[in-house]
Structures are given as C-alpha cells and as structure tokens.
Design a protein around this motif. Structure first.
Motif, short mmCIF file in Angstrom:
data_model
loop_
_atom_site.label_atom_id
_atom_site.label_comp_id
_atom_site.label_asym_id
_atom_site.label_seq_id
_atom_site.Cartn_x
_atom_site.Cartn_y
_atom_site.Cartn_z
N TRP A 154 0.83 -1.21 0.00
CA TRP A 154 0.00 0.00 0.00
C TRP A 154 0.86 1.25 0.00
N GLN A 155 2.03 1.21 0.62
CA GLN A 155 2.91 2.37 0.57
C GLN A 155 3.47 2.59 -0.83
N HIS A 156 3.72 1.52 -1.55
CA HIS A 156 4.19 1.62 -2.92
C HIS A 156 3.16 2.34 -3.79
N ALA A 157 1.88 1.97 -3.64
CA ALA A 157 0.81 2.61 -4.40
C ALA A 157 0.65 4.07 -4.01
N LEU A 158 0.65 4.34 -2.69
CA LEU A 158 0.50 5.72 -2.23
C LEU A 158 1.66 6.59 -2.68
N ASN A 159 2.87 6.05 -2.59
CA ASN A 159 4.04 6.81 -2.99
C ASN A 159 4.02 7.13 -4.49
N PHE A 160 3.53 6.19 -5.29
CA PHE A 160 3.40 6.41 -6.73
C PHE A 160 2.49 7.61 -7.00
N LEU B 233 3.62 -7.40 -11.27
CA LEU B 233 2.48 -6.67 -10.71
C LEU B 233 1.82 -7.47 -9.59
N ASN B 234 1.80 -8.78 -9.70
CA ASN B 234 1.28 -9.59 -8.59
C ASN B 234 2.14 -9.45 -7.35
N ALA B 235 3.45 -9.29 -7.56
CA ALA B 235 4.35 -9.15 -6.42
C ALA B 235 4.03 -7.89 -5.61
N MET B 236 3.70 -6.77 -6.30
CA MET B 236 3.54 -5.51 -5.60
C MET B 236 2.09 -5.08 -5.41
N TYR B 237 1.14 -5.65 -6.14
CA TYR B 237 -0.22 -5.14 -6.05
C TYR B 237 -1.29 -6.17 -5.72
N LEU C 103 2.64 15.05 2.80
CA LEU C 103 2.19 13.66 2.89
C LEU C 103 3.31 12.69 2.51
N TRP C 104 4.11 13.08 1.52
CA TRP C 104 5.15 12.20 0.99
C TRP C 104 6.29 11.99 2.00
N VAL C 105 6.70 13.05 2.67
CA VAL C 105 7.82 12.94 3.61
C VAL C 105 7.48 12.02 4.79
N PRO C 106 6.35 12.20 5.49
CA PRO C 106 6.03 11.24 6.57
C PRO C 106 5.87 9.81 6.06
N ASN C 107 5.29 9.66 4.88
CA ASN C 107 5.16 8.32 4.31
C ASN C 107 6.53 7.70 4.07
N GLY C 108 7.48 8.52 3.59
CA GLY C 108 8.83 8.03 3.37
C GLY C 108 9.53 7.66 4.66
N ILE C 109 9.33 8.47 5.70
CA ILE C 109 9.93 8.17 7.01
C ILE C 109 9.37 6.86 7.57
N LEU C 110 8.05 6.72 7.46
CA LEU C 110 7.41 5.48 7.94
C LEU C 110 7.93 4.28 7.16
N PHE C 111 8.09 4.45 5.84
CA PHE C 111 8.60 3.37 5.00
C PHE C 111 10.00 2.97 5.45
N GLY C 112 10.86 3.96 5.72
CA GLY C 112 12.22 3.67 6.17
C GLY C 112 12.24 2.95 7.50
N VAL C 113 11.38 3.38 8.42
CA VAL C 113 11.32 2.73 9.73
C VAL C 113 10.88 1.28 9.59
N LEU C 114 9.86 1.03 8.77
CA LEU C 114 9.37 -0.34 8.58
C LEU C 114 10.41 -1.21 7.88
N LEU C 115 11.17 -0.63 6.94
CA LEU C 115 12.26 -1.37 6.32
C LEU C 115 13.26 -1.85 7.37
#
Length: 307
Positions: free
Chosen positions: A66-72, A254-258, A125-137
């Motif tokens: 879902w972060q991949h889709a939102l980030n796109f 696409l199945n891998a990411m969506y 919106l993008w910066v907090p999403n990126g920070i959250l993505f980095g933390v989850l990674l």
C-alpha cells in the motif's frame, strides 16, 4: 521551417534519431560481448545478482504494497506541480494562508502560487510516508533486499545492465532477490534521492527566513541547484522502472507488488487489475491538479485569488 528552428523542441529533431542509433549500437555491442568467450566467463563469475544476507525476508508485506501505491500517487503529483512551478510565467491563481487563530502571526502570510501550495501539500504527505517506510524497512529487516552488502554488487550490476541491453533479461525473482542493478537503483532512490529531495525542498520553502543563521551555511542557491536534478532522477527512475516491470514479466511483477498473494503467481491477473485501479487514481489526480479543481480544496485552509 524557421518556426520549427525557433521552437524549443527543435533539438529533438536530431537528438531522438541519434539516441535511437546509439541504443541500437549498445544492444548489438552487448549481444556480441555476451556471446564471446570473455562475455561468457564474465557472466559465469557475475550472473547479475549478489547473494542476499541470511535472514532476509522473502516476498512483499502488505504495508510495502500500500505504501508503494500511495508513494506512486504522491510522487507523480509532486513532479507535476514542481515542473509547472518552474515553467509557468504568471501563476493562474494564488493561495494565502488565513492569519487567524493559532496560526496568527505579526508578519503577513506569504502569498504563493496554487501550484506551490499543491507541491507543499503533497510533500507534507510524501515525507512522513517516506519516514514510515524507512522505519518499517529497518524493523522488519526488509532493508537487506535493497542495501548492498558486498562489493560484488558493482560487477553484477554491470552484468545485469549488459543483459538488459542485450534483450536477454537477467533472472527475475522479485519475491526472493533483486538483481544487482535493481539493488543499486532502489538503494539510491530510497536512501539518497528521497532524502535529498526532502532537505532541498524544505530549504526552498517560503517558510524559511533569510535572517536565520543557517541560511549562510545552507544557501537557497545550493538547494535549487540540487533539487531540479533530483527531480529529473525520479522521472528517469519511474519511467525506467515501469517500463522494465511491463516488459520483463508483467503479471509476476504486478502480482508481487499489487496483489494479496504471498507466493509468486505468474498466472493471476489480479495484480494488473489493482495496478490499473491505482493508475486511474493517479491519472485523475494529474487531471485534477489544475486551479479550477484545486481552488475548492485550497480555500478550506486559505484564501484563493486569481491573477
């Protein structure tokens, strides 16, 4: 003919054919090398992918999808608004923050282009999403998939690039391991380009005051010089990334990411269906990123005026 020469697009008359010729030569050269004995030895030593560290998670967790889709969605609108800011001569509309309540200040609020308002809104919106993505990674260990851990990633990246150019694509195993070229590209995007875009964008914000002492150490001219090339990097990355997803193995990628599948599924169409839905939302956002549509939303937090 004189009108064509005066057009800013005239360089494409010779640049595009030249690029096509160079691409054909690169394809033929890569095919010739990889079929040679030296090329075969190089492929045997460096197949195009480094071994993943022990304990690296397989597949793609739900939060990454879902972060991949939102980030796109966010990055496309950020690029659109940023480019319109750069090329527009006179803004079609302006936004001014309401100077009331807890946001009331002695200094009059800054009047900005509506495109700048959109750019800053998407950034918020993008910066907090990126920070959250980095933390989850980091906490899930998924960072091991996109962070180089051995020096052989570089010759393997060269090998993967040659295989792409030869049109005999490297092994595609998105659920297990990225090839070395993907690792370097994803690492650069997540840990270099994204933070650079954020810190340079913050410096260019109208909220930044010239009297702050840090302005002497970090001048706005430096931020501008870095911000535009970073945007171009994202454009090239997105176009190349999407193109390779489509031509290497459409359904598997696409199945891998969506899709909701936890295992590789190269036969399902659900990943494509979800991706098309995301694409519709992105296109709708692209169309809606115009003053006639944005002003109703922008007026909720400030005053919108026409030029």
């Amino acid at each position: 003919m004189s009108a064509l020469r005066a057009s800013r697009w005239f360089p494409l008359v010779w640049a595009l054919p030249l690029a096509a010729v160079l691409l054909v030569l690169a394809v033929l050269g890569s095919q010739w090398f990889l079929r040679s004995s030296a090329g075969q030895e190089f492929l045997a030593a460096y197949p195009g992918a480094s071994a993943v560290p022990e304990g690296t998670p397989e597949g793609f967790p739900w939060w990454m999808k879902w972060q991949h889709a939102l980030n796109f969605f966010l990055i496309v609108l950020i690029i659109r608004a940023g480019w319109l800011l750069r090329v527009q001569q006179r803004p079609e509309a302006y936004w001014t923050r309401r100077n009331t309540g807890r946001f009331k200040t002695r200094k009059p609020p800054t009047k900005m282009s509506l495109y700048l308002w959109l750019h800053l809104l998407m950034d918020a919106l993008w910066v907090p999403n990126g920070i959250l993505f980095g933390v989850l990674l980091l906490v899930t260990g998924s960072w091991r998939r996109i962070v180089p851990t051995s020096w052989d990633v570089f010759p393997n990246a060269v090998s993967a690039a040659l295989q792409y150019l030869s049109l005999n694509f490297p092994v595609n195993e998105p659920f297990l391991n990225y090839n070395a070229l993907q690792v370097l590209a994803y690492f650069t995007t997540v840990f270099v380009a994204a933070p650079l875009a954020a810190v340079t964008g913050i410096r260019m914000s109208p909220a930044w005051r010239a009297e702050w002492k840090i302005s002497k150490v970090y001048p706005v001219e430096l931020a501008r010089a870095l911000h535009l090339p970073t945007m171009f990097y994202f454009v090239v990355f997105i176009v190349t990334h999407v193109a390779l997803v489509l031509v290497t193995d459409l359904r598997l990628n696409l199945n891998a990411m969506y899709s909701w599948h936890d295992e590789p599924n190269p036969t399902s169409w659900w990943g494509l269906v979800v991706f098309m839905g995301v694409l519709v939302v992105v296109v709708a956002g692209w169309v809606a990123a115009r003053p006639i549509f944005m002003q109703s939303v922008a007026s909720m937090s400030g005053k919108v005026t026409r030029r």
